[in-house]
Design an enzyme around this catalytic site. Structure first.
Site, short mmCIF file in Angstrom:
data_model
loop_
_atom_site.label_atom_id
_atom_site.label_comp_id
_atom_site.label_asym_id
_atom_site.label_seq_id
_atom_site.Cartn_x
_atom_site.Cartn_y
_atom_site.Cartn_z
CG ASP A 443 -2.29 0.67 1.06
OD1 ASP A 443 -2.26 1.44 -0.02
OD2 ASP A 443 -3.05 0.59 2.04
CG ASP A 507 -9.43 2.51 -0.68
OD1 ASP A 507 -8.92 1.36 -0.83
OD2 ASP A 507 -8.72 3.21 0.09
C1 DGJ Z 1 -5.69 1.84 1.87
C2 DGJ Z 1 -6.24 0.53 1.16
O1 DGJ Z 1 -6.48 1.17 -0.44
C3 DGJ Z 1 -7.17 -0.27 1.84
O2 DGJ Z 1 -7.52 -1.37 0.85
C4 DGJ Z 1 -6.68 -0.62 2.93
O3 DGJ Z 1 -5.53 -1.44 2.80
C5 DGJ Z 1 -6.15 0.47 3.84
N1 DGJ Z 1 -5.26 1.51 3.18
C6 DGJ Z 1 -5.67 0.04 5.04
O4 DGJ Z 1 -5.08 1.03 5.81
#
Ligand code: DGJ
Length: 708
Positions: A443, A507
């Site tokens: 991430d 997301d």
């Molecule tokens: C951002 C990501 O896009 C999410 O899927 C998740 O992993 C969160 N971060 C976790 O903090």
């Protein structure tokens, strides 16, 4: 002498006289023509009121030759010299069947330039890059190194993408009038809002019609794309890395390699460009092909967020295994002090309050169920509230003379600092050595601001260090797979895909929003790379509620995952998820190996896209009603890319959890259970869908039945 390269469906004519090489034609295949004749046919007269020798739209157009658009190279030496270089060919080009390499220099400016072009994939993707070398004995400060291609005047409409977090790949369509369209990204990642891609085409081009030229810069840092129409009528596209002042200073003898610029031409719509890009990505080493089916994932983020409890996680893994999940990904929250997003990043060891015996018991439980285990990291980041930051505040990618703003309570680590790099590499490596971890969700959740390495702008060196870190982990752990995530789809480009095998698309798991996001994503990337998860009934980013039928139909077409606390689901729901997963596995070879086909529709309330197998024997199309419609009965669906001369049987593929339709009666063919038509009829007559509720979808399954 001009030269010509031939793709399967395209030709490219390059002129290379004394000066830098230029593309003079790129379009329809010209198997019977001589490149010199093509160049002659396109040679331009000189108008009054201008410089006597028109500077070409060279691959690197030159201000020094009188090109008044955006110069391909911008740079200068400390004494002010070399600010407008003019290159000459230093030796004949190296010409192969599928590539050409040009060699140029400017002895006055003290610069060497090498440009290479390759025909890739099905030979209809052109990949280009350049290497600039400082041959003088003083430093050369470089502000731009971009490549340019001319486009014909009839390419007078542009499609590119804007967006934001949870709204990636928002299409933007505009007329290409006089002047420039500029897309500059300064976020330090490929970004949600300035994706480095652009499609230019003939007026009204759509999925199946119109000539289209498509471009993408394969780079995960800052980028700049310019599409300009000059006063003399010429149009061109220019793309390259966006460099800040002082970011690149070439020492004597030092070289810089530009990112790859990818281009594709289609005589018949956008869809063909996407398929060319997909074929290219599928042809690259390491791309997850048919021998490596994409495992169905359960990701814990929307299931438990930071609330990690060993017994809950084990039960979740049990439920996941029961419904057919093949990879369990433990998301954020497993490491020291990570109870919310204010602390812990950088301290990459297991939180023993949550996992007293480390992650071993959970990993063993998951792998004991026959699932792969994946783990979330955000390696480029550090929270000020972390042991790492307390020990090494100087490892931050920032100018210590200014206060660095936080983003999601975090700072960026300077990976071009060898100590910071080693620290991160070793901590990840240790966990990979100790535990049976076969997957990393990588991430990256904040933009670069005043990103400073060793006193100068540092996004470029950070991006290169990131690539090296990913490559080194790959060398040490050849079976490891990595997913590129950046607050959803904030880092999506062809270069990060050399190191990663999946992209977390957004997301936003709201199936309605995902319709459009995934459609935009598919313009560049094939479905097997597209992370698509079935979330809970209520979307966590929009609060919209959708039934499993709609959520499932939308996620079905990508690399399927579940991001829902199955412990909260009813037995009936879990049975439905199991059925969905089983169906996805059955259709996975088609979904992840076929040609992506997006259908055009006059009806803004519907969206249809699908895949057609290479041999055109089978297809699946997801038809979604995304809104209430103006008309009470929807239009027939006109399929595309089928074989006109074959006979097909079409049925609805029943997905579990679909709520009822809204109409009083159904089309005859649905009452009959199926319909048999030629490909020609399916494409030109079409097929009447039922009246559907808004925010619902169904799948058409089309199978050839003529036994050819
Ligand atoms: C951002 C990501 O896009 C999410 O899927 C998740 O992993 C969160 N971060 C976790 O903090």
């Amino acid at each position: 002498m001009p030269l010509m390269l031939h793709g399967d469906n395209t030709s490219l004519v390059l002129a290379h006289g004394d000066g830098p090489p230029a593309v003079v034609y790129w379009g329809h295949s010209l198997p019977d023509d001589n490149p010199a004749d093509v160049a002659s046919a396109l040679s331009r007269p000189t108008a009054h009121g201008t410089i006597d020798v028109e500077a070409p739209v060279a691959l690197v157009p030159e201000l020094g030759s009188g090109f008044f658009g955006s110069p391909g190279i911008k740079g200068v030496r400390a004494d002010g010299s070399a600010w407008a270089p003019r290159f000459k060919q230093s030796k004949p080009p190296e010409v192969g069947d599928d590539h050409v390499r040009f060699f140029c220099d400017d002895g006055v400016a003290g610069l060497d330039l090498e440009i290479e072009l390759w025909l890739e994939g099905g030979r209809d993707v052109v990949a280009m890059r350049q290497v600039l070398t400082n041959t003088a004995d003083t430093n050369y400060s470089l502000g731009r190194l971009s490549l340019s291609l001319p486009l014909p005047s009839r390419a007078n409409e542009i499609l590119d993408f804007t967006g934001r977090w949870c709204d990636e790949f928002h299409p933007r369509r505009q007329l290409w009038e006089a002047g420039a369209v500029i897309n500059e990204n300064r976020r330090g990642r490929s970004s949600h809002d300035h994706v480095a891609a652009l499609f230019a085409g003939t007026g009204g081009f759509d999925e199946q019609q119109g000539e289209v030229w498509g471009f993408h810069l394969g780079w995960s840092g800052n980028s700049r794309l310019v599409a300009e129409r000059l006063a003399d009528g010429r149009r061109y596209l220019q793309a390259g890395e966006l460099l800040f002042s002082g970011e690149v200073s070439l020492n004597p003898g030092e070289s810089i390699i530009s990112p790859w610029l990818y281009g594709a031409y289609s005589p018949s719509g956008l869809g063909m460009i996407s398929r060319a890009f997909h074929h290219y990505l599928r042809s690259r080493d390491g791309h997850p092909g048919p021998g490596n089916p994409r495992p169905v994932i359960l990701n814990t983020w929307e299931a438990v967020y930071f609330d990690h409890n060993l017994e809950t996680l084990k039960s979740l893994a049990d439920r996941a295994a029961e419904v057919g999940v093949e990879r369990f990904v433990l998301d954020d929250g497993w490491f020291q002090n990570r109870n919310d997003d204010t602390a812990g990043l950088g301290d990459w060891w297991v939180d023993t309050t949550k996992h007293p015996d480390g992650l071993g018991p959970l990993v063993d439980h998951v792998t004991g169920l026959g699932l792969e285990f994946g783990l979330w990291f955000e390696p480029e980041m550090v929270n000020p509230d972390s042991d790492l930051y307390r020990a090494h505040p100087e490892w931050v990618l920032a100018d210590p003379n200014y206060e660095q703003p936080l983003g999601r309570n975090q700072l960026v680590l300077d990976l071009a600092n060898p100590d910071a790099y080693d620290y991160i590499l070793n901590h990840i490596d240790t966990l990979l050595n100790e535990l049976d971890i076969s997957y990393i969700k990588w991430d990256m959740n904040r933009d670069h601001v005043q990103a400073t390495h060793a006193g100068r702008a540092g996004t470029r060196v950070q991006t290169l260090a990131l690539y090296e870190l990913l490559a080194e982990l790959g060398r040490r752990h050849p079976k490891l797979e990595i997913e590129s995530c950046s607050s959803g789809g904030g880092r999506v480009d062809f270069e990060i895909l050399r190191y990663t095998k999946r992209i977390w698309t957004s997301d936003c798991n709201d199936a309605l929003e995902r319709q459009r996001i995934q459609r935009g994503f598919s313009m560049l990337f094939p479905p097997e790379l597209m992370g698509a998860h079935v979330g809970p009934h209520v979307s966590h980013t929009t609060r919209r509620t959708h039934d499993l039928g709609f959520r499932g139909a939308v996620a079905f077409l990508g690399h399927l995952g579940i991001e829902w606390n199955l412990l909260d689901a009813t037995d009936a729901e879990r049975a439905q998820v199991k059925e969905l997963v089983g169906l996805h596995k059955r259709f996975r070879p088609l979904l992840h190996g076929g040609d992506v086909v997006r259908l055009d529709s006059q009806d803004e309330a519907t969206m249809t896209q699908g895949v057609v197998s290479f041999d055109k024997t089978e297809a699946l199309f997801a038809y979604a009603r995304i809104n209430t419609a103006r008309s009470s009965v929807p239009d027939p669906v006109h399929f595309a890319e089928l074989d006109p001369d074959r006979r097909y049987r079409t049925q609805i593929l029943a997905l579990p959890g679909r709520s009822g339709e809204f109409g009083r009666t159904r089309p005859q063919w649905m009452d009959d259970g199926s319909v048999e038509l030629s490909g020609r009829a399916l494409m030109s007559v079409g097929l009447q869908p039922p009246v559907l509720d808004p925010e619902s979808a169904l799948l058409f399954h089309i199978v050839a039945i003529d036994g050819k």
